[in-house]
Design a protein around this motif. Structure first.
Motif, PDB file in Angstrom:
ATOM      1  N   GLY A  41       0.812  -1.208   0.000  1.00  0.00           N
ATOM      2  CA  GLY A  41       0.000   0.000   0.000  1.00  0.00           C
ATOM      3  C   GLY A  41       0.850   1.264   0.000  1.00  0.00           C
ATOM      4  N   MET A  42       1.958   1.253   0.757  1.00  0.00           N
ATOM      5  CA  MET A  42       2.818   2.434   0.791  1.00  0.00           C
ATOM      6  C   MET A  42       3.524   2.647  -0.542  1.00  0.00           C
ATOM      7  N   ALA A  43       3.822   1.573  -1.253  1.00  0.00           N
ATOM      8  CA  ALA A  43       4.417   1.727  -2.585  1.00  0.00           C
ATOM      9  C   ALA A  43       3.447   2.434  -3.525  1.00  0.00           C
ATOM     10  N   LEU A 255      13.445   3.955 -12.282  1.00  0.00           N
ATOM     11  CA  LEU A 255      14.607   3.118 -12.607  1.00  0.00           C
ATOM     12  C   LEU A 255      14.632   1.840 -11.786  1.00  0.00           C
ATOM     13  N   VAL A 256      14.360   1.972 -10.488  1.00  0.00           N
ATOM     14  CA  VAL A 256      14.409   0.791  -9.623  1.00  0.00           C
ATOM     15  C   VAL A 256      13.338  -0.212 -10.025  1.00  0.00           C
ATOM     16  N   MET A 257      12.107   0.256 -10.201  1.00  0.00           N
ATOM     17  CA  MET A 257      11.024  -0.659 -10.577  1.00  0.00           C
ATOM     18  C   MET A 257      11.272  -1.289 -11.941  1.00  0.00           C
ATOM     19  N   SER A 258      11.751  -0.488 -12.885  1.00  0.00           N
ATOM     20  CA  SER A 258      12.034  -1.025 -14.215  1.00  0.00           C
ATOM     21  C   SER A 258      13.157  -2.050 -14.184  1.00  0.00           C
ATOM     22  N   THR A 259      14.233  -1.752 -13.455  1.00  0.00           N
ATOM     23  CA  THR A 259      15.381  -2.661 -13.402  1.00  0.00           C
ATOM     24  C   THR A 259      15.016  -3.957 -12.701  1.00  0.00           C
ATOM     25  N   LEU A 260      14.261  -3.863 -11.606  1.00  0.00           N
ATOM     26  CA  LEU A 260      13.864  -5.080 -10.892  1.00  0.00           C
ATOM     27  C   LEU A 260      13.018  -5.990 -11.778  1.00  0.00           C
ATOM     28  N   GLN A 261      12.147  -5.392 -12.584  1.00  0.00           N
ATOM     29  CA  GLN A 261      11.261  -6.214 -13.420  1.00  0.00           C
ATOM     30  C   GLN A 261      11.918  -6.655 -14.720  1.00  0.00           C
ATOM     31  N   ASN A 262      12.583  -5.739 -15.403  1.00  0.00           N
ATOM     32  CA  ASN A 262      13.090  -6.035 -16.734  1.00  0.00           C
ATOM     33  C   ASN A 262      14.474  -6.672 -16.746  1.00  0.00           C
ATOM     34  N   THR A 263      15.299  -6.327 -15.764  1.00  0.00           N
ATOM     35  CA  THR A 263      16.655  -6.875 -15.727  1.00  0.00           C
ATOM     36  C   THR A 263      16.751  -8.107 -14.841  1.00  0.00           C
ATOM     37  N   LEU A 264      16.134  -8.033 -13.636  1.00  0.00           N
ATOM     38  CA  LEU A 264      16.239  -9.150 -12.692  1.00  0.00           C
ATOM     39  C   LEU A 264      15.057 -10.111 -12.765  1.00  0.00           C
ATOM     40  N   GLU A 268       5.656  -7.618 -11.134  1.00  0.00           N
ATOM     41  CA  GLU A 268       5.307  -6.275 -10.665  1.00  0.00           C
ATOM     42  C   GLU A 268       5.005  -6.282  -9.175  1.00  0.00           C
ATOM     43  N   ALA A 269       4.303  -7.312  -8.698  1.00  0.00           N
ATOM     44  CA  ALA A 269       3.959  -7.376  -7.274  1.00  0.00           C
ATOM     45  C   ALA A 269       5.210  -7.512  -6.414  1.00  0.00           C
ATOM     46  N   ALA A 270       6.157  -8.369  -6.843  1.00  0.00           N
ATOM     47  CA  ALA A 270       7.381  -8.563  -6.056  1.00  0.00           C
ATOM     48  C   ALA A 270       8.241  -7.303  -6.065  1.00  0.00           C
ATOM     49  N   ALA A 271       8.327  -6.644  -7.228  1.00  0.00           N
ATOM     50  CA  ALA A 271       9.106  -5.406  -7.307  1.00  0.00           C
ATOM     51  C   ALA A 271       8.463  -4.305  -6.461  1.00  0.00           C
ATOM     52  N   THR A 272       7.130  -4.264  -6.467  1.00  0.00           N
ATOM     53  CA  THR A 272       6.416  -3.268  -5.656  1.00  0.00           C
ATOM     54  C   THR A 272       6.686  -3.479  -4.175  1.00  0.00           C
ATOM     55  N   ALA A 273       6.711  -4.748  -3.759  1.00  0.00           N
ATOM     56  CA  ALA A 273       6.975  -5.047  -2.348  1.00  0.00           C
ATOM     57  C   ALA A 273       8.390  -4.614  -1.958  1.00  0.00           C
ATOM     58  N   LEU A 274       9.374  -4.884  -2.819  1.00  0.00           N
ATOM     59  CA  LEU A 274      10.749  -4.476  -2.520  1.00  0.00           C
ATOM     60  C   LEU A 274      10.873  -2.959  -2.463  1.00  0.00           C
ATOM     61  N   TYR A 275      10.253  -2.288  -3.422  1.00  0.00           N
ATOM     62  CA  TYR A 275      10.317  -0.831  -3.400  1.00  0.00           C
ATOM     63  C   TYR A 275       9.558  -0.274  -2.203  1.00  0.00           C
ATOM     64  N   GLY A 276       8.496  -0.949  -1.801  1.00  0.00           N
ATOM     65  CA  GLY A 276       7.752  -0.518  -0.625  1.00  0.00           C
ATOM     66  C   GLY A 276       8.615  -0.515   0.630  1.00  0.00           C
TER      67      GLY A 276
END
Length: 511
Positions: A41-43, A255-264, A268-276
């Motif tokens: 939610g905070m993300a 950049l962080v969300m894009s790199t987590l999804q496209n490079t690693l 989207e849900a997992a990247a959102t949780a990490l960014y959160g």
């Protein structure tokens, strides 16, 4: 209404007191939200808020400051009609800009959320859209009253805005959670408080403006085209420089969300949780710089008025005071956040202990980075006050390029992933401050010696940080670990205060 006029220090003090109150209210708003919404939610909340903040800064950072400077200059020369013409022209310009930015957020939330790789942030973006228009109108009135040396309307409106945000935002979030709404709608309800608070703030400022008594004036006002040209000439570079933190934060998220999804390869849900998890550190990272912005707001018209009178020594004293005050605030707060990152987060977010533990690493790095953010804000203000508005734009560009490179290298590395984001933030702001200080050394002959400015505060802060960490370790043996951080902070405050006075970092003249 009789007109008040504050000098630089008293004006900064009025605004700093307002910031203290608004930050307490903001903590009562955002800390419960973190416990209620958790990282997903905070993300979504921060995705909307980061877009809003960038549009807000682009709309309001430079023009109100330019308005303040022009009004201050006209007031120093006794040109009342010029003051009014400047204000009305700026108000109309900001109204148009605010309406356009609000329309973008309200009409294209899916497009904006897609750019940040967080499609569920769209409801929060749409709800927050009208706030840009309200704040644009608010900032015009604030810039006018600040240019006249009266910081009270700004202070009162800031506190009103924070109170409205707290009451309405938390209430809507709780109602939606009780009804079982998903995290994206709960985030939208929470952020609706920002829109409501900005409308309340505009209402308060309108009352202040209507109560101000206009005196008769005989001066010939400047042409609107000339005023508009001056506002844009001064405002655009200031906007680009002041947009630094918001632009870098938004760039960081994209950049962080894009790199987590496209490079690693994260979903989207997992990247959102990490960014959160990262946003929990960002909430506290943004706190110390907010106490420096009042210094800049009060500094620019003060230096501009001194330079208009040809009093360069007075301008130099104000610049030196601003840099010293910033140093004395930034160093202990940033170091304290860094060395006590884990305990502070565990204290504030007991409902989400796993998220708080994961965010501790981020805040440890971001605590040091926020020292440089504070110095960036102050040095930008000095350069802008001396008419060097383009320099912060250039240094921002250099810092942004470094951040893109380090984000790509570190976040894209599976061994570090999202942990590379705070490190790149530290590098970015560190470079900006170094370049700004070099520019000030060349442009402001009256600047203080950097060795005298930084040496003793750095030494005192190192001792304070050691006292904070060691006292926490001792206290946590006899107190519940979560609560031991409060007396540890108190020990750090006492140690810092005693050393600052004993070693002469603050003189009687400073006080």
């Amino acid at each position: 209404m009789a007109q008040r006029r504050h000098n630089f220090i008293s004006g900064a003090a009025v605004l700093a007191l307002a910031v203290a109150v608004t930050k307490v209210l903001g903590a009562l708003y955002k800390i419960p939200l973190g416990n209620l919404l958790d990282k997903e939610g905070m993300a979504h909340f921060y995705a909307a808020y980061n877009i809003y903040n960038l549009l807000l800064v682009l709309s309001t950072a430079g023009l109100p400051l330019a308005l303040s400077r022009l009004v201050s200059r006209a007031a120093a020369q006794g040109r009342l009609n010029a003051q009014r013409r400047i204000f009305r022209t700026a108000l109309a310009l900001l109204a148009v800009i605010g309406a356009v930015c609000s329309a973008v957020m309200c009409l294209f939330p899916q497009v904006l959320s897609g750019l940040l790789h967080d499609s569920l942030a769209a409801p929060a973006i749409r709800v927050l859209g009208p706030a840009v228009l309200f704040v644009c109108l608010t900032s015009a009135i604030r810039g006018y009253t600040q240019g006249l040396g009266d910081m009270t309307p700004t202070a009162v409106s800031q506190m009103t805005e924070s109170a409205g945000k707290l009451v309405i935002g938390l209430a809507l979030c709780l109602v939606l959670l009780h009804r079982g709404a998903d995290s994206s709608l709960c985030a939208a309800g929470a952020i609706a408080g920002v829109t409501a608070g900005s409308l309340l703030s505009l209402t308060v400022l309108t009352v202040f403006l209507l109560r101000r008594r206009d005196r008769a004036a005989v001066d010939v006002p400047p042409a609107r085209s000339a005023v508009l040209r001056e506002l844009l000439t001064a405002g655009i570079p200031i906007t680009l420089g002041a947009a630094g933190m918001s632009l870098i934060t938004l760039l960081d998220q994209a950049l962080v969300m894009s790199t987590l999804q496209n490079t690693l390869g994260y979903t989207e849900a997992a990247a959102t949780a990490l960014y959160g998890e990262y946003t929990f550190g960002m909430t506290l990272f943004a706190l110390p710089p907010s106490f420096i912005y009042p210094v800049t707001v009060s500094l620019v018209p003060d230096i501009s008025a001194a330079l208009a009178r040809g009093d360069r020594p007075a301008a130099g004293r104000s610049a030196a005071a601003a840099l010293k005050l910033t140093t004395l605030i930034a160093l202990p707060t940033g170091a304290g956040l860094s060395v006590l990152a884990g305990p502070i987060l565990r204290l504030l977010y007991p409902a989400v202990p796993d998220t708080a533990a994961a965010a501790a690493y981020h805040l440890t790095i971001l605590g040091i980075a926020c020292i440089f953010v504070c110095l960036m804000v102050a040095t930008n203000g000095v350069l802008q006050a001396y008419g060097k508005e383009y320099i912060p734009v250039v240094t921002l560009l250099c810092g942004g390029i470094l951040k893109i490179i380090t984000n790509y290298l570190m976040v894209g590395d599976p061994a570090t992933n999202v942990r590379g984001a705070p490190v790149s933030t530290l590098y970015c702001y560190g470079l900006i401050v170094v370049l700004n200080l070099i520019a000030i050394a060349r442009c402001v002959p009256e600047r203080p010696s950097y060795l005298r400015l930084f040496a003793r505060p750095v030494l005192i802060t190192a001792v304070m940080a050691l006292a904070a960490r060691s006292s926490y370790g001792l206290l946590s043996r006899s107190l519940p670990e979560r609560w031991a951080v409060l007396p540890a902070i108190a020990v750090a405050v006492v140690v810092y205060g005693v050393l600052v006075l004993a070693l002469g970092a603050v003189t009687r003249q400073d006080v």
